[in-house]
Design an enzyme around this catalytic site. Structure first.
Site, PDB file in Angstrom:
ATOM      1  N   GLU A 198      34.761  -6.079   9.463  1.00 30.34           N
ATOM      2  CA  GLU A 198      33.795  -6.357   8.477  1.00 30.34           C
ATOM      3  C   GLU A 198      32.438  -7.145   8.977  1.00 30.34           C
ATOM      4  OE1 GLU A 198      34.054  -8.030   3.303  1.00 30.34           O
ATOM      5  OE2 GLU A 198      34.758  -9.456   5.276  1.00 30.34           O
ATOM      6  N   GLU A 238      41.353 -13.859  -0.134  1.00 29.44           N
ATOM      7  CA  GLU A 238      40.514 -14.213   1.075  1.00 29.44           C
ATOM      8  C   GLU A 238      40.321 -16.106   0.449  1.00 29.44           C
ATOM      9  OE1 GLU A 238      36.767 -12.305   3.146  1.00 29.44           O
ATOM     10  OE2 GLU A 238      37.276 -11.770   1.224  1.00 29.44           O
TER      11      GLU A 238
END
Length: 304
Positions: A249, A155
């Site tokens: 998220e 990420e």
């Protein structure tokens, strides 16, 4: 011809203020709200029995829910560390987790899984040294991930949470240096908004190396409750032929370990009840299916 479509999910912590909760309870919930995917935290897998792993897998399969996993490694699990004992512990940790993900039939692991999170900036930063060590150790762990059938997705984080990979360009160079098929790029719209010159151009740059995609607004709320150009983002994903998971998220509740770690210092839910949080999530996934689906989208509604 098999037509593959993006699958849409959400991270369990949208509803929670603490990390150490029973995440299994969200399997049936997300299905009822219209999601295909539930993302869990690897933190719940550290001390778990094989029997429970099989129970979770069956529960997800019975509900028709795909599971993905995310993780923010502790300092003692840092693959970029200059301390050989820390690296040894980190490799052992990921080996254990990846084998558990294989049992769970989880094929995607994403997060800052090349360093640690959140970074302690009171300590010196050796980006060049950490980069070299991380490449070497991610290569080792990435091969294990491949054997377990897991995409090991790195990420790209904003500068306040990490220093090693801040842009898609950096991550692409890193992934190419690692040279393991299972190691892929992970992008997150919240982080991209801080670091990238263009979210769309970053997606196009990632191309076929994009293994996982997180979505959330500039304010960390659900897609459709902020200012991002979701139509354009969807067009970019379609342009690179992205057919994997799109996982929301959002972090909207202050307080507790989640609120502290994510730095949510005010109630972004605006006093929403659990029922309202559920309704907001259902509306948001409908909206995202619509705007990401393109001209032939079968999206059921726009965000209310």
């Amino acid at each position: 011809m098999v037509i593959r479509m993006m699958k849409y999910g959400i991270y369990f912590a949208y509803w929670e203020q603490e990390w150490g909760v029973d995440q299994k309870q969200y399997i049936e919930k997300v299905k009822k709200l219209g999601f295909d995917v539930l993302e869990i935290s690897c933190a719940m897998l550290k001390n778990i029995s094989t029997e429970e792993l099989h129970e979770i897998r069956k529960r997800a399969e019975d509900a028709g829910v795909i599971l993905t996993a995310g993780y923010g490694p502790a300092a003692g699990e840092n693959l970029a560390s200059s301390d050989p004992e820390v690296v040894k512990n980190a490799i052992a940790f990921y080996t254990d987790i990846l084998k558990k993900l294989e049992i769970l039939n989880i094929h995607t692991l994403g997060g800052g899984i090349y360093s640690y999170w959140p970074v302690d900036y009171t300590k010196p930063v050796d980006k060049a040294g950490d980069w070299a060590r991380s490449v070497e150790n991610v290569r080792k762990v990435g091969k294990i991930a491949g054997e377990c059938g897991v995409d090991y997705c790195l990420e790209v984080l904003n500068r306040f949470e990490g220093y090693l990979l801040n842009t898609c360009g950096e991550c692409k160079n890193f992934v190419e240096e690692v040279g393991v098929d299972a190691v892929k790029i992970m992008l997150d719209t919240f982080h991209m908004n801080i670091e990238e010159d263009s979210i769309v151009e970053a997606i196009l740059l990632a191309g076929k190396r994009l293994g996982h995609f997180h979505v959330g607004e500039n304010n960390r709320r659900l897609p459709g409750k902020g200012g991002f150009p979701w139509y354009e983002i969807g067009m970019a994903l379609r342009a690179i032929g992205y057919e994997k998971n799109v996982v929301m998220e959002p972090f909207v509740r202050s307080g507790g370990g989640v609120g502290s770690d994510i730095k949510v210092w005010r109630d972004l839910s605006r006093g929403a009840s659990m029922a309202q949080l559920d309704e907001d999530a259902a509306n948001s996934v409908d909206y995202l299916r619509y705007v990401f689906g393109g001209p032939n989208s079968d999206g059921r509604s726009v965000l209310r």
